[in-house]
Write a protein that holds these residues in place. Structure first.
Motif, PDB file in Angstrom:
ATOM      1  N   VAL A   5      48.427  30.583  35.902  1.00 12.14           N
ATOM      2  CA  VAL A   5      48.377  29.986  34.335  1.00 12.14           C
ATOM      3  C   VAL A   5      48.239  28.532  34.747  1.00 12.14           C
ATOM      4  CG1 VAL A   5      49.822  31.973  33.678  1.00 12.14           C
ATOM      5  CG2 VAL A   5      50.920  29.777  35.170  1.00 12.14           C
ATOM      6  N   SER A   6      48.156  28.084  36.123  1.00  7.72           N
ATOM      7  CA  SER A   6      48.495  26.918  36.633  1.00  7.72           C
ATOM      8  C   SER A   6      47.447  25.891  36.697  1.00  7.72           C
ATOM      9  CB  SER A   6      50.055  26.143  37.201  1.00  7.72           C
ATOM     10  OG  SER A   6      49.167  26.900  38.342  1.00  7.72           O
ATOM     11  N   SER A   7      46.014  26.942  37.631  1.00  4.83           N
ATOM     12  CA  SER A   7      45.326  25.760  38.528  1.00  4.83           C
ATOM     13  C   SER A   7      44.248  25.393  37.736  1.00  4.83           C
ATOM     14  CB  SER A   7      44.918  26.824  39.268  1.00  4.83           C
ATOM     15  OG  SER A   7      43.643  26.764  40.155  1.00  4.83           O
ATOM     16  N   LYS A   8      42.809  24.617  37.547  1.00  7.42           N
ATOM     17  CA  LYS A   8      42.337  24.528  36.925  1.00  7.42           C
ATOM     18  C   LYS A   8      41.229  25.626  37.556  1.00  7.42           C
ATOM     19  CE  LYS A   8      38.701  21.447  35.969  1.00  7.42           C
ATOM     20  NZ  LYS A   8      37.799  19.388  37.043  1.00  7.42           N
ATOM     21  N   LYS A   9      40.869  26.230  38.929  1.00  7.04           N
ATOM     22  CA  LYS A   9      40.185  27.108  39.375  1.00  7.04           C
ATOM     23  C   LYS A   9      40.199  28.365  38.428  1.00  7.04           C
ATOM     24  CE  LYS A   9      39.534  29.905  43.412  1.00  7.04           C
ATOM     25  NZ  LYS A   9      39.936  30.283  44.380  1.00  7.04           N
ATOM     26  N   PHE A  10      40.764  28.609  37.314  1.00  9.48           N
ATOM     27  CA  PHE A  10      41.000  29.760  37.553  1.00  9.48           C
ATOM     28  C   PHE A  10      41.748  29.456  35.246  1.00  9.48           C
ATOM     29  CE2 PHE A  10      42.404  30.729  41.217  1.00  9.48           C
ATOM     30  CZ  PHE A  10      42.028  31.940  41.026  1.00  9.48           C
ATOM     31  N   HIS A  11      40.780  28.590  34.087  1.00 10.80           N
ATOM     32  CA  HIS A  11      40.784  28.521  33.093  1.00 10.80           C
ATOM     33  C   HIS A  11      39.846  29.339  32.891  1.00 10.80           C
ATOM     34  CE1 HIS A  11      38.493  26.649  29.894  1.00 10.80           C
ATOM     35  NE2 HIS A  11      40.101  26.036  29.672  1.00 10.80           N
ATOM     36  N   TRP A  12      39.148  29.162  33.334  1.00 11.97           N
ATOM     37  CA  TRP A  12      38.095  30.848  33.393  1.00 11.97           C
ATOM     38  C   TRP A  12      39.228  32.542  32.603  1.00 11.97           C
ATOM     39  CZ3 TRP A  12      38.068  36.139  34.983  1.00 11.97           C
ATOM     40  CH2 TRP A  12      38.303  35.596  36.661  1.00 11.97           C
ATOM     41  N   LEU A  13      39.961  32.530  33.425  1.00 10.24           N
ATOM     42  CA  LEU A  13      40.395  33.822  33.393  1.00 10.24           C
ATOM     43  C   LEU A  13      42.286  34.235  32.008  1.00 10.24           C
ATOM     44  CD1 LEU A  13      41.719  36.318  34.576  1.00 10.24           C
ATOM     45  CD2 LEU A  13      43.046  35.117  35.983  1.00 10.24           C
ATOM     46  N   ARG A  14      42.408  32.371  32.238  1.00 12.45           N
ATOM     47  CA  ARG A  14      43.040  32.013  31.199  1.00 12.45           C
ATOM     48  C   ARG A  14      42.068  32.376  29.889  1.00 12.45           C
ATOM     49  NH1 ARG A  14      44.656  28.214  34.552  1.00 12.45           N
ATOM     50  NH2 ARG A  14      44.355  26.958  33.735  1.00 12.45           N
ATOM     51  N   LYS A  15      41.362  32.095  29.655  1.00 18.38           N
ATOM     52  CA  LYS A  15      40.247  31.582  28.611  1.00 18.38           C
ATOM     53  C   LYS A  15      40.168  32.972  28.440  1.00 18.38           C
ATOM     54  CE  LYS A  15      36.117  30.282  26.690  1.00 18.38           C
ATOM     55  NZ  LYS A  15      35.029  30.708  26.441  1.00 18.38           N
ATOM     56  N   TRP A  16      39.490  34.110  29.168  1.00 15.30           N
ATOM     57  CA  TRP A  16      39.510  35.940  29.027  1.00 15.30           C
ATOM     58  C   TRP A  16      40.270  36.544  28.611  1.00 15.30           C
ATOM     59  CZ3 TRP A  16      41.076  39.996  31.312  1.00 15.30           C
ATOM     60  CH2 TRP A  16      40.350  41.745  31.192  1.00 15.30           C
ATOM     61  N   ASP A  57      40.893  38.727  49.287  1.00 12.12           N
ATOM     62  CA  ASP A  57      40.392  38.590  48.397  1.00 12.12           C
ATOM     63  C   ASP A  57      38.946  39.932  48.683  1.00 12.12           C
ATOM     64  OD1 ASP A  57      39.206  37.722  50.370  1.00 12.12           O
ATOM     65  OD2 ASP A  57      38.740  35.470  48.940  1.00 12.12           O
ATOM     66  N   VAL A  58      38.627  39.845  47.970  1.00 11.13           N
ATOM     67  CA  VAL A  58      37.646  41.353  48.219  1.00 11.13           C
ATOM     68  C   VAL A  58      35.769  40.664  47.880  1.00 11.13           C
ATOM     69  CG1 VAL A  58      39.179  43.090  48.217  1.00 11.13           C
ATOM     70  CG2 VAL A  58      38.560  42.231  46.275  1.00 11.13           C
ATOM     71  N   SER A  59      35.129  41.538  48.143  1.00  9.85           N
ATOM     72  CA  SER A  59      33.891  41.527  47.937  1.00  9.85           C
ATOM     73  C   SER A  59      34.141  41.765  46.427  1.00  9.85           C
ATOM     74  CB  SER A  59      33.208  42.533  48.342  1.00  9.85           C
ATOM     75  OG  SER A  59      31.671  42.207  47.683  1.00  9.85           O
ATOM     76  N   ALA A  60      32.975  40.428  45.166  1.00  8.08           N
ATOM     77  CA  ALA A  60      33.255  40.883  44.185  1.00  8.08           C
ATOM     78  C   ALA A  60      32.187  41.813  43.660  1.00  8.08           C
ATOM     79  CB  ALA A  60      33.010  39.453  43.098  1.00  8.08           C
ATOM     80  N   ALA A  61      31.048  42.346  44.409  1.00  6.05           N
ATOM     81  CA  ALA A  61      29.633  43.075  44.065  1.00  6.05           C
ATOM     82  C   ALA A  61      30.483  44.530  44.430  1.00  6.05           C
ATOM     83  CB  ALA A  61      29.532  42.972  45.437  1.00  6.05           C
ATOM     84  N   SER A  62      31.747  44.584  45.105  1.00  3.14           N
ATOM     85  CA  SER A  62      32.364  46.439  45.074  1.00  3.14           C
ATOM     86  C   SER A  62      32.637  46.450  44.076  1.00  3.14           C
ATOM     87  CB  SER A  62      32.919  46.011  45.826  1.00  3.14           C
ATOM     88  OG  SER A  62      32.504  46.309  47.196  1.00  3.14           O
ATOM     89  N   TYR A  63      33.260  45.521  43.092  1.00  2.00           N
ATOM     90  CA  TYR A  63      34.026  45.816  41.625  1.00  2.00           C
ATOM     91  C   TYR A  63      32.919  45.159  40.139  1.00  2.00           C
ATOM     92  CZ  TYR A  63      38.082  46.203  44.747  1.00  2.00           C
ATOM     93  OH  TYR A  63      38.642  47.404  45.903  1.00  2.00           O
ATOM     94  N   GLY A 104      30.900  34.409  38.737  1.00  4.14           N
ATOM     95  CA  GLY A 104      30.092  33.674  39.104  1.00  4.14           C
ATOM     96  C   GLY A 104      30.517  33.590  40.621  1.00  4.14           C
ATOM     97  N   SER A 105      31.686  34.366  41.720  1.00  2.00           N
ATOM     98  CA  SER A 105      31.900  33.867  43.055  1.00  2.00           C
ATOM     99  C   SER A 105      31.857  35.294  43.171  1.00  2.00           C
ATOM    100  CB  SER A 105      33.168  33.779  42.448  1.00  2.00           C
ATOM    101  OG  SER A 105      33.987  34.393  44.058  1.00  2.00           O
ATOM    102  N   SER A 106      31.144  34.760  44.806  1.00  3.74           N
ATOM    103  CA  SER A 106      30.821  36.200  45.416  1.00  3.74           C
ATOM    104  C   SER A 106      32.286  37.020  46.095  1.00  3.74           C
ATOM    105  CB  SER A 106      30.179  35.656  46.824  1.00  3.74           C
ATOM    106  OG  SER A 106      31.514  35.199  47.963  1.00  3.74           O
TER     107      SER A 106
END
Length: 237
Positions: A145-156, A96-102, A112-114
């Motif tokens: 496509v399966s993890s609760k952690k990425f529910h926001w991504l699927r919604k997006w 992963d990479v720094s979210a701030a850079s992107y 909301g994640s760093s």
């Protein structure tokens, strides 16, 4: 993230079999991989693949990502293209990479994640590079496509595009290189999403052993991916 251009070589073969004339572009951040892709273009594709070395995630307004100012947008202008009709990619999963850079250039980096994962950025990047009505086939880790952690991504995604199908790949598919469970997501860039029917397929026969050795039946690799591909083609036509 075209690597040695295996996808592009396959696309050229399929296009020729279908009687289509296509212009094929590949972008790769690694100098070594880009050089291999250019060599494969010369040896296997009549030198018709357009390979360029650059950071695919860098956009025009980026300043923190890398020192390379040449972007895919610059390449599109050079070749007088308004966007791609098709994008096929297997972006890097690891790291992963720094979210701030992107965050200045990617909505998906503002969750909301760093830290943000590269494959998530690649999804948004591909969508931005598609022409209206363009199609994307992207290999992703199964957790997208399966993890609760990425529910926001699927919604997006569902709010912006039409997802045509998801193919869950067997855990042995990419053996012996990796045991990462993966899937292929097929997307069309369209504003009309009223018929949001999504087809789900699962590959149960990877044609490989747990060690990555090929499994043959009647002289051919014993997998079910052709069956899934034929079903997809039939459904979309």
């Amino acid at each position: 993230a075209c690597g040695s251009a295996a996808f592009l070589r396959s696309c050229k073969s399929f296009a020729e079999a279908d009687g289509r004339e296509v212009e094929l572009h590949g972008y790769e951040i690694s100098n070594r991989a880009a050089r291999v892709a250019s060599l494969m273009s010369y040896l296997a594709c009549s030198d018709e693949l357009i390979i360029e070395q650059l950071d695919s995630l860098e956009t025009k307004s980026s300043s923190l990502i890398s020192g390379n100012s040449y972007t895919i947008e610059d390449s599109l202008k050079k070749h007088k293209l308004n966007g791609f009709d098709f994008i096929v990619t297997n972006p890097p999963f690891a790291g992963d990479v720094s979210a701030a850079s992107y965050q200045a250039d990617y909505e998906t980096a503002r969750n909301g994640s760093s830290r943000t994962e590269k494959d998530v950025l690649f999804i948004e990047r591909c969508l931005s590079l598609l022409a209206d009505g363009g199609r994307l086939a992207i290999v992703l880790p199964d957790n997208k496509v399966s993890s609760k952690k990425f529910h926001w991504l699927r919604k997006w995604l569902l709010e912006r595009v039409r997802i045509l199908a998801v193919v869950s790949l067997h855990g042995y598919t990419f053996k012996p290189h990796t045991s990462q469970k993966a899937c292929v997501v097929f997307i069309i860039k369209t504003k009309s999403k009223s018929d949001q029917h999504i087809s789900f397929y699962r590959s149960d026969k990877p044609g490989k052993t747990s060690n990555g050795d090929l499994v043959y039946a009647n002289g051919v690799v014993d997998h079910d991916l052709d069956e899934i591909a034929n079903a997809l083609v039939k459904e979309w036509h």
